[in-house]
Scaffold this active site. Structure first.
Site, PDB file in Angstrom:
ATOM      1  N   ASP A 127      -7.966  -6.496  -1.079  1.00  0.00           N
ATOM      2  CA  ASP A 127      -7.111  -6.856   0.054  1.00  0.00           C
ATOM      3  C   ASP A 127      -7.898  -6.587   1.319  1.00  0.00           C
ATOM      4  O   ASP A 127      -8.805  -5.729   1.305  1.00  0.00           O
ATOM      5  CB  ASP A 127      -5.825  -6.002   0.070  1.00  0.00           C
ATOM      6  N   ASP A 157       0.868  -1.173   0.000  1.00  0.00           N
ATOM      7  CA  ASP A 157       0.000   0.000   0.000  1.00  0.00           C
ATOM      8  C   ASP A 157       0.908   1.227   0.000  1.00  0.00           C
ATOM      9  O   ASP A 157       2.123   1.107  -0.036  1.00  0.00           O
ATOM     10  CB  ASP A 157      -0.969  -0.032   1.186  1.00  0.00           C
TER      11      ASP A 157
END
Ligand SMILES: [Zn+2]
Length: 372
Positions: A268, A82
């Site tokens: 995710d 991320d």
């Protein structure tokens, strides 16, 4: 610009994964209590690592010696990272005492240290490249759900500015490392704008002009714990087809099923692993893997493994699962492990939940194939 063309594969260093795909969160380069062989046995073929935590805590020498997070963990699957943007929202915006955000980047106050630790959009890209991520996500200015329109506008503007800086840094690194479009990681922009479609569209148009391989949809509104599919649909309908569409942090099974129908291909979430440790297991309402029907509104239920009634139950947690927990052990054994508080309990529950998710993605892909 309707999403009629969907990408079929996610390319990564060691191959390509059929889409859609779910990446569980291995925040600090580990899924708690599991090693890489456990992970492989669950048929999990990719993980998400957290840029902010690794950037803050990890020894940079070992990372470059190992050649990235994949070799460091001896994991051959895809690695995505991320941007650190979520920490901007979850830490700084919720609690201004821990830092502040300006156009330069996010400035975090670290316990016991003087001054601020600054994460710039360029730092985030550089570090994700050092991690050997197969998908670099650019730093975005995350606004908490429910923020007012003017606050969202400010986030959108900063997100676009940071996206521009990130793209430039990414291109410089690719030139330096002689990476071409064929062997470089993906780079994704993140769409901000809260519940305001006008702002979402403004953000999308600016990011499309900058040129990305796909888009992350962040800052989704949740109504009664469910993702607001109205904005998800708007984003999917207004981004160019053929590019990756990543539903950041979306992980409820029913949300994954719904959003993959809209064109989202990457997901995710911490849910399967965190829930497992909190004795919340996902079980298909079916007697075999073949009989799972994800079209049914109640295709799964929750199973609480430590209930007293399971202590003398020799049946498996789920008949519609081929994980090590379900094929080798009984409900009674798992209940016993939870009762005595052994680490193995969390490990076996996590293994099962991850296999539940890899089966879910197999079923969605099967459904997509049969629809054609
Ligand atoms: Zn299982």
């Amino acid at each position: 610009m309707l999403r009629t063309i969907k990408p079929k594969f996610f390319k990564y260093k060691n191959g390509k994964l059929p889409l859609p795909v779910f990446f569980p969160d291995a925040t600090r380069a580990v899924i708690r209590s599991l090693d890489t062989s456990d992970l492989e046995a669950t048929k999990t073929n990719g993980i998400l690592v957290n840029t902010f935590h690794l950037w803050k805590d990890m020894n940079k020498n070992i990372l470059s010696k190992a050649g990235g997070i994949g070799p460091f963990m001896d994991f051959d699957g895809a690695i995505i990272s991320d941007s650190g943007g979520f920490q901007v929202g979850s830490m700084i915006k919720k609690n201004p005492g821990v830092g502040y955000v300006d156009d330069e980047g996010a400035h975090f106050k670290i316990d016991g240290k003087k001054g601020y630790l600054t994460l710039t959009p360029e730092d985030s890209v550089r570090f994700q490249m050092e991690l050997g991520s197969d998908m670099v996500v650019v730093l975005d200015d995350f606004d908490a759900p429910g923020a007012a329109e003017d606050e969202n506008m400010e986030s959108v503007k900063r997100t676009i500015l940071w996206a521009e800086k990130s793209k430039k840094e990414f291109e410089n690194i690719c030139v330096k490392k002689k990476l071409t479009k064929k062997n470089r990681p993906y780079i994704l922009g993140v769409i901000q704008g809260g519940r305001y479609k006008r702002l979402r569209k403004y953000c999308i148009d600016a990011l499309v002009d900058l040129g990305f391989d796909g888009f992350g949809y962040g800052g989704e509104e949740k109504i009664k714990g469910m993702v607001n599919h109205d904005i998800s649909k708007f984003v999917a309908d207004n981004t160019p087809g053929g590019l990756l569409l990543y539903a950041l942090g979306v992980g409820k099974p029913e949300d994954i099923v719904a959003l993959s129908k809209l064109g989202y291909t990457i997901f995710d979430c911490v849910l399967p692993t965190r829930d497992a440790r909190h004795k919340r297991m996902y079980v298909y309402n079916a007697d075999s893997i073949e009989e799972i029907n994800i079209k049914s509104p109640d295709f799964y239920s929750f199973y609480t493994p430590d209930k007293t009634k399971y202590l003398d139950d020799l049946s498996p947690v789920s008949k519609a699962c081929d994980c090590v927990t379900c094929t080798r052990y009984s409900r009674g054994y798992l209940a016993h492990l939870f009762k005595i508080g052994d680490f193995t309990a969390g490990r076996l529950a996590t293994i099962h939940n991850l296999r539940f998710y890899s089966i879910l993605m197999e079923k969605i892909r099967e459904q997509n194939r049969s629809r054609k």
